[in-house]
Motif scaffolding. Sequence first.
Motif, short mmCIF file in Angstrom:
data_model
loop_
_atom_site.label_atom_id
_atom_site.label_comp_id
_atom_site.label_asym_id
_atom_site.label_seq_id
_atom_site.Cartn_x
_atom_site.Cartn_y
_atom_site.Cartn_z
N LEU A 161 -12.07 -1.97 3.44
CA LEU A 161 -12.21 -0.93 2.49
C LEU A 161 -13.46 -0.15 2.57
N GLN A 162 -14.71 -1.06 2.96
CA GLN A 162 -15.82 -0.23 3.02
C GLN A 162 -15.91 0.35 4.47
N ARG A 163 -15.64 -0.62 5.41
CA ARG A 163 -15.57 -0.06 6.91
C ARG A 163 -14.98 1.45 7.02
N SER A 168 -9.90 1.55 -3.21
CA SER A 168 -9.21 0.06 -3.66
C SER A 168 -7.76 0.10 -3.69
N GLU A 169 -7.09 1.27 -3.90
CA GLU A 169 -5.63 1.15 -3.97
C GLU A 169 -5.01 1.15 -2.71
N SER A 170 -5.66 1.46 -1.66
CA SER A 170 -5.45 1.50 -0.35
C SER A 170 -4.87 0.14 0.18
N ASN A 201 -5.96 -2.66 12.18
CA ASN A 201 -4.74 -2.27 13.01
C ASN A 201 -3.88 -1.49 11.97
N ALA A 202 -3.92 -2.11 10.83
CA ALA A 202 -2.93 -1.52 9.94
C ALA A 202 -3.30 -0.22 9.37
N GLY A 209 -1.73 8.24 5.88
CA GLY A 209 -2.17 7.78 4.80
C GLY A 209 -1.85 6.13 4.61
N VAL A 210 -3.08 5.39 4.11
CA VAL A 210 -3.21 4.01 4.20
C VAL A 210 -2.41 3.54 2.86
#
Length: 308
Positions: A161-163, A168-170, A201-202, A209-210
């Motif tokens: 998430l940080q990278r 946080s919902e992703s 990868n995902a 959209g993630v």
Amino acid sequence: MNITRRRGAIATFITLGVLTVGLAVTLNITWIVLNKRTLAIAVLGVILFSALIALVVLNTVFLIREIRRNERQDTFLNAVTHELKTPIASIRLYLETLQRRPIEETQRQEFYKIMLSDSDRLLATVEQVLKAGQLGQRHRQQNRTIINMHSLVADCIAITLQRHHLSSESIVLEPVPGAIRLYTQGIAEDLRTAVINVLDNAVKYSPDGVEIRCSLAITNYTWVALKVTDTGVGLPANQFKRIFNRFYRVPGRAMAKIKGTGLGLFLVRNIARQHGGEAIATSPGPGLGTTITITLPLATPNSSAGSI
């Protein structure tokens, strides 16, 4: 040798192989017809020509495999060059800008943030290549500990998430059924690398959209399975195994736009296997997302090994 020349070489070798086999068969039949009254000579001729055909086929297959392997390695080198050159060029550009003219503090901090992100990308590429080299050298057994899989996956999600600067919902880690704690025994650094590669990868293959869901569960009583499911570009069925090969990139225009080294899932599978487990991919089809499942042996926290 570029891709077009390699394809031409493959076609040449196939054609040459077919012509050689056809010639050998023709000579074999002629030999039998001319020596049909001498059974021993006819049998010897059949054996010799069969051996010749087999050698020609094996040689052709070997040459084609070598050409394809070299093609994948060239693709890898091009990808690594891009992955290294792009962040370096970006960092250099911002440094030159900072050096040449005064910048407002707000914009300066934004430049620092971008350069830090580029350096993280650069470091991740280098670490991935180094890790591939380490796994190829030996089967690592040292530093095995009891690992809480829920904690490890949660840490990897936070890093991802940080990278990628995601909310946080992703990426959501679903609760473990029964709220039980799942452990495995292994090398924490390697397993963290495997999980982060799957998550990266995902994210990369979700251009619209993630939306990633992770789950942990016990399977077949003695295994812990981590499933990472995205809603991205998906995969055709004939790619489920190939994507774990070293240097392999899924063909197609949509995939070509997404940069990578072709090492991520290769590392995932090898790390899983070195821990006595396996990694597999499934997908409903192109455009319908992909699920990567890492299965590892279940361990008990009261093992004699250390724990984290």
